[in-house]
Design a protein around this motif. Structure first.
Motif, PDB file in Angstrom:
ATOM      1  N   ASN A  70       0.831  -1.212   0.000  1.00 42.08           N
ATOM      2  CA  ASN A  70       0.000   0.000   0.000  1.00 42.08           C
ATOM      3  C   ASN A  70       0.863   1.258   0.000  1.00 42.08           C
ATOM      4  OD1 ASN A  70      -2.436  -1.338  -0.146  1.00 42.08           O
ATOM      5  ND2 ASN A  70      -2.655  -1.478   2.068  1.00 42.08           N
ATOM      6  N   ILE A  73       2.271   1.626  -3.494  1.00 43.68           N
ATOM      7  CA  ILE A  73       1.237   2.087  -4.414  1.00 43.68           C
ATOM      8  C   ILE A  73       0.996   3.578  -4.224  1.00 43.68           C
ATOM      9  CG2 ILE A  73      -1.235   1.939  -4.936  1.00 43.68           C
ATOM     10  CD1 ILE A  73      -0.954  -1.129  -4.418  1.00 43.68           C
ATOM     11  N   SER A  74       0.916   4.017  -2.964  1.00 44.88           N
ATOM     12  CA  SER A  74       0.671   5.448  -2.706  1.00 44.88           C
ATOM     13  C   SER A  74       1.850   6.313  -3.161  1.00 44.88           C
ATOM     14  CB  SER A  74       0.365   5.695  -1.231  1.00 44.88           C
ATOM     15  OG  SER A  74       1.522   5.513  -0.441  1.00 44.88           O
ATOM     16  N   GLU A  75       3.047   5.741  -3.171  1.00 53.81           N
ATOM     17  CA  GLU A  75       4.232   6.461  -3.656  1.00 53.81           C
ATOM     18  C   GLU A  75       4.386   6.328  -5.167  1.00 53.81           C
ATOM     19  OE1 GLU A  75       7.436   4.774  -1.386  1.00 53.81           O
ATOM     20  OE2 GLU A  75       6.700   5.621   0.499  1.00 53.81           O
ATOM     21  N   GLU A  76       3.437   5.651  -5.811  1.00 51.05           N
ATOM     22  CA  GLU A  76       3.414   5.424  -7.256  1.00 51.05           C
ATOM     23  C   GLU A  76       4.658   4.695  -7.756  1.00 51.05           C
ATOM     24  OE1 GLU A  76       2.487   9.183  -9.090  1.00 51.05           O
ATOM     25  OE2 GLU A  76       0.463   9.176  -8.267  1.00 51.05           O
ATOM     26  N   VAL A  77       5.068   3.699  -6.982  1.00 52.80           N
ATOM     27  CA  VAL A  77       6.193   2.841  -7.354  1.00 52.80           C
ATOM     28  C   VAL A  77       5.667   1.512  -7.882  1.00 52.80           C
ATOM     29  CG1 VAL A  77       8.246   1.640  -6.451  1.00 52.80           C
ATOM     30  CG2 VAL A  77       7.676   3.933  -5.621  1.00 52.80           C
ATOM     31  N   VAL A  79       1.972  -0.786  -9.087  1.00 53.51           N
ATOM     32  CA  VAL A  79       0.561  -0.801  -9.478  1.00 53.51           C
ATOM     33  C   VAL A  79       0.038  -2.227  -9.332  1.00 53.51           C
ATOM     34  CG1 VAL A  79       0.671   1.144 -11.073  1.00 53.51           C
ATOM     35  CG2 VAL A  79       1.073  -1.173 -11.916  1.00 53.51           C
ATOM     36  N   TYR A  85       0.987  -7.541  -8.831  1.00 50.36           N
ATOM     37  CA  TYR A  85       1.653  -6.268  -8.526  1.00 50.36           C
ATOM     38  C   TYR A  85       2.836  -6.102  -9.475  1.00 50.36           C
ATOM     39  CZ  TYR A  85      -1.156  -6.296  -4.319  1.00 50.36           C
ATOM     40  OH  TYR A  85      -2.211  -6.320  -3.443  1.00 50.36           O
ATOM     41  N   THR A  87       6.023  -3.155 -10.835  1.00 55.60           N
ATOM     42  CA  THR A  87       6.700  -1.877 -10.642  1.00 55.60           C
ATOM     43  C   THR A  87       6.348  -0.988 -11.818  1.00 55.60           C
ATOM     44  OG1 THR A  87       8.691  -2.754 -11.700  1.00 55.60           O
ATOM     45  CG2 THR A  87       8.643  -2.808  -9.300  1.00 55.60           C
ATOM     46  N   ILE A  88       6.322   0.293 -11.550  1.00 55.79           N
ATOM     47  CA  ILE A  88       5.981   1.270 -12.602  1.00 55.79           C
ATOM     48  C   ILE A  88       7.237   1.618 -13.379  1.00 55.79           C
ATOM     49  CG2 ILE A  88       5.164   3.621 -13.035  1.00 55.79           C
ATOM     50  CD1 ILE A  88       3.312   3.275 -10.636  1.00 55.79           C
TER      51      ILE A  88
END
Length: 88
Positions: A70, A73-77, A79, A85, A87-88
């Motif tokens: 979580n 995800i909130s740090e946009e690392v 998705v 899951y 990595t972006i």
């Protein structure tokens, strides 16, 4: 605190005890020694993966895995897509 499975069995039979470092209790203890950032990196190294795959790879408590995911995800690392899951 939970006791190593090998220690439990050896103790039951009156044998000398020593932590095995391989059972679920020992492996969980190892992952709990990681700082939150180190644990996040441990998870990132396993991606892409499902939650179940991350649980198997890290031997950590599901709550700890979800908290770390979580945060990532909130740090946009990271998705979550189609049950996995990434990595972006």
């Amino acid at each position: 605190l939970p006791t190593c499975r090998a220690e439990q069995i050896a103790s039951y039979f009156g044998s000398p005890t020593r932590k095995c470092g391989k059972c679920d209790v020992c492996l969980t203890a190892l992952t709990e020694e990681y700082s939150p950032k180190e644990f996040q990196q441990l998870l990132l190294n396993e991606l892409p993966a499902t939650l179940h795959e991350l649980e198997s790879a890290s031997h950590a408590q599901p709550e700890r895995i979800m908290n770390a995911l979580n945060r990532l995800i909130s740090e946009e690392v990271v998705v979550f897509k189609d049950g996995r899951y990434f990595t972006i």
